[in-house]
Design a protein around this motif. Structure first.
Motif, PDB file in Angstrom:
ATOM      1  N   ARG A  31       0.836  -1.197   0.000  1.00 28.23           N
ATOM      2  CA  ARG A  31       0.000   0.000   0.000  1.00 28.23           C
ATOM      3  C   ARG A  31       0.873   1.251   0.000  1.00 28.23           C
ATOM      4  O   ARG A  31       1.345   1.687   1.036  1.00 28.23           O
ATOM      5  CB  ARG A  31      -0.889   0.020   1.266  1.00 28.23           C
ATOM      6  N   THR A  39      -0.604  -0.876  -5.607  1.00 35.00           N
ATOM      7  CA  THR A  39       0.067  -2.110  -5.224  1.00 35.00           C
ATOM      8  C   THR A  39       1.366  -2.303  -5.983  1.00 35.00           C
ATOM      9  O   THR A  39       1.403  -2.152  -7.199  1.00 35.00           O
ATOM     10  CB  THR A  39      -0.859  -3.306  -5.497  1.00 35.00           C
TER      11      THR A  39
ATOM     12  N   LEU D  30      -6.202  -7.176  -8.013  1.00 34.66           N
ATOM     13  CA  LEU D  30      -5.375  -5.982  -7.865  1.00 34.66           C
ATOM     14  C   LEU D  30      -6.106  -4.879  -7.102  1.00 34.66           C
ATOM     15  O   LEU D  30      -5.518  -4.100  -6.394  1.00 34.66           O
ATOM     16  CB  LEU D  30      -4.978  -5.482  -9.253  1.00 34.66           C
ATOM     17  N   ARG D  31      -7.420  -4.818  -7.232  1.00 40.56           N
ATOM     18  CA  ARG D  31      -8.165  -3.727  -6.619  1.00 40.56           C
ATOM     19  C   ARG D  31      -9.618  -4.123  -6.391  1.00 40.56           C
ATOM     20  O   ARG D  31     -10.431  -4.054  -7.299  1.00 40.56           O
ATOM     21  CB  ARG D  31      -8.118  -2.494  -7.542  1.00 40.56           C
ATOM     22  N   VAL D  38      -7.475  -4.350   0.344  1.00 40.33           N
ATOM     23  CA  VAL D  38      -7.673  -3.993  -1.052  1.00 40.33           C
ATOM     24  C   VAL D  38      -7.019  -4.974  -2.017  1.00 40.33           C
ATOM     25  O   VAL D  38      -7.558  -5.322  -3.051  1.00 40.33           O
ATOM     26  CB  VAL D  38      -7.155  -2.561  -1.310  1.00 40.33           C
ATOM     27  N   THR D  39      -5.820  -5.432  -1.703  1.00 40.16           N
ATOM     28  CA  THR D  39      -5.080  -6.271  -2.622  1.00 40.16           C
ATOM     29  C   THR D  39      -5.252  -7.750  -2.300  1.00 40.16           C
ATOM     30  O   THR D  39      -5.111  -8.153  -1.156  1.00 40.16           O
ATOM     31  CB  THR D  39      -3.580  -5.922  -2.568  1.00 40.16           C
TER      32      THR D  39
END
Lengths: 263, 263, 263, 263
Positions: A31, A39, D30-31, D38-39
């Motif tokens: 992050r 990422t 990835l998102r 998030v990842t």
């Protein structure tokens, strides 16, 4: 965009900067705060100088945040000069040969940024390398190519800052000639085991972030403040080349990127 | 069967033993001379002591012969006490957690051999571990389990040789009770950062090979002579526990494996 | 040297040839009989045609013998035309981009052999590729380059056998001009989703082995008999190009490798 | 938290759901939009049914977004029932054996959520498994253990929904007895090659998201709408078990999680 850090000073364990800080590079891999691409999970690498002239290197294509070997290595290797890099691929594919840092002889290099339109220019730029350096190329990234182009100039006798400026000018010229609109962006670090050179430049007004910090035990440059707070972290200027000398001094230079007239 | 080597002496680069000799461990990974299974390509690992109490570890599931990180690491890390191991899986699957050496606190361990009928005994043997050590178990091999069983005894106050002998006796008893005919074979090395203990034992007449060599700068044990020639390499006896002391001395002990009467 | 097999016939599960036979390719990865280099543990790949024009590909840098995904895939994918390859690196490094088979559009290719002195010739040979094919190059092997050189000729209108012969002649000429003594050796398979072409040739008297076998359900070529016994397996001649046609027929052709006069 | 999708309907290429949609699972790796973490870059997996009773599985520890094999596989494998999962590790470490989906015989399972305090409960819960299922356990996750506990009940004759409810009740009871405050959260999918069962439940008010969508060619459940827009995607209720039947029907059931009185 990638994230990186470089250290020069008293020998410290890599983990002191790479893994431990609240906003360490390992955490940035998961992050990042100031990056467009949040990422940085497309591989990572560390390079360090010990008692030998050439640097040691450990690179992996897996995300830094889950690599046990990295944690163990960073806890047991001490160095007076090391680089660490986490990658968010912008081109060149995910492979070990595309992970930073790159080494050539005693030189070590890493980069955050991008050569606009690199796909169209790659063959032409690779064609410029002399055979020796062409055969050292292992991957497909713009970053490794910029590095080898700089090494080419350095072995020809250019100073480090002059060499990098000349590479950026050369590539900019070719981008313009090929009608590329996308910018050339370049935050990078280069070392020879003694000094660390840090660069911040872009062909437009948006060079990738790069900060410098001085501690009692040494100095560092990093894409983002490692503690998550800007205090004590000085941004490099657009066009600045900052040298962290072996004796603890710092010297700031102006990158001279003299692009030619449009043919 | 796996191949390994352990070193104790003046600090040397890992590559001096791991990569350079004519018959180095990296070459043994591709072609071992005295092993039943010729290729040891199911992962490898190195463990070394530096200035910290716990060892550094680098392990990979890929073959040692093609790992660039291993070459770089071995060229830049120096140590007074290190282990290296190449694996030919006999059980437990190919995964990082199954690669040797294994660490627990300041202890480091690696093994060549096999617990006959381990599939049937695994659950029962794991059940013996106290919670702390059970949670340290990361993989599925007999080797890691033998190690944790030995650590269990050592923290209870057993001497190292006594602890290993007791583990081998315990496992042998359970194998017999389970009606396992296949043998228990055990060539292994154990270290705590100071001394290296090497063991050679089997429940039948075929213990895995293990050799000792003394040089001016230090001593080593290895599954096979590293120069491909036996000269200067002394085989350990069946049932021998050899201790390479920090001060350069060597002491030989008899492993006492007292199996109980058949119930 | 690498090992490979190619199949053309009724749709069968890949595992029927890749994993199950006594001397299957997966076992050959650990222990080949007729190869100079015994272990083929530097990666592997399978390529297969299904309902689409382009082939599916699965490649890994790990040894085939320990890859669970390969076993699962081979047990669940059926195809009328597939390739499988295990690699023993002779050059180009261990990376996914260097694993066979290689694909370009609807073409699939794999190779066992070597271009002598490739290091000296690589830059010159890559320079010959048109931009489109140059950008398709992902790795650093001689094999991939030979493939792209053949595709170049095929899209220009050459027949498949003619194209391959012309590539071998071209490379041989350049080797001679560069004063390379080492031979050019070439056992290979090429397919377009319909027919399989198998080639066996060398510039000296030692072409890599290659066998053909016909079964009721289909035909195959392989570096070594899959059952470990030569019965039913016919070796290709030096200089032979064998085509396994979609309709079950086989046609044999002579590779014409017309090298130029020594300048 | 992880992200997953399950499909049941006419045979389609995996890529139609896994790679192509604007908000496909590969992009969610990835998102993710609705996840706390998030990842989802700690490995991934796909499982699919073809002509065989057992499912095919492809899993990797690398991020889904950069895996070329996944793209190739998803472009060439068609199935009437498949699962896909991207992982953000919450426990158990990054290893292939910890990647979803998990298979046991003809059963396939994947999970998003977490057993609170799993570290303390793991040994006790594993102890409950009968030997056959204990030996099938390959990794260290709570997810795989919940799956094997459910399979245990199913082979004893429980219905699928009843079995899952009983597992959740059992684990909840043990969490309470161990004084665990953290919740048990469970969004999951289970299939046997015919029907898909989807579950959404939590011991607190925050079950992981799970949506159902019906198309002309089939139905799917997913952690997040694949097109990034909620239209046409119906959230499952807390405590709902939704069955996507082979004949195209859907049936909704109530998960019965009967926890015992506090001892």
């Amino acid at each position: 965009m990638c994230r990186f850090l470089a250290y020069r000073g008293d020998p410290i364990y890599l983990e002191d900067l790479v893994c431990r800080p609240k906003h360490s590079l390992v955490r940035q891999s998961l992050r990042a705060e100031e990056a467009k691409v949040v990422t940085n999970g497309d591989g990572f690498g560390v390079g360090w100088y010990g008692e030998r002239e050439t640097p040691g290197i450990y690179r992996e294509v897996t995300p830094a945040w889950s690599d046990e070997n990295l944690l163990a290595l960073a806890a047991h290797v001490r160095s007076h000069l090391f680089f660490a890099h986490v990658r968010a691929a912008t081109g060149g594919g995910i492979s070990l040969a595309n992970c930073h840092p790159f080494a050539s002889g005693s030189w070590l290099f890493m980069h955050n940024g991008q050569v606009g339109g690199f796909g169209c220019l790659r063959r032409e730029l690779e064609g410029e390398l002399p055979d020796t350096l062409w055969h050292q190329r292992r991957g497909a990234t713009d970053s490794e190519l910029l590095f080898l182009m700089a090494v080419h100039r350095i072995v020809q006798g250019f100073g480090v800052v002059e060499a990098v400026g000349d590479v950026l000018a050369d590539v900019s010229d070719r981008m313009r000639q090929a009608g590329v609109d996308a910018p050339l962006r370049f935050a990078a670090a280069l070392a020879d085991g003694e000094d660390v050179y840090a660069f911040r430049w872009a062909s437009d007004a948006k060079p990738p972030t790069l900060y410098h910090r001085r501690e009692a035990f040494g100095q560092m440059v990093a894409s983002e403040p490692l503690e998550g707070e800007p205090e004590g972290w000085e941004p490099l200027e657009q066009g600045e080349a900052l040298c962290l000398h072996a004796d603890g001094r710092t010297s700031s230079h102006q990158l001279s990127v003299c692009t030619g007239p449009l043919a």
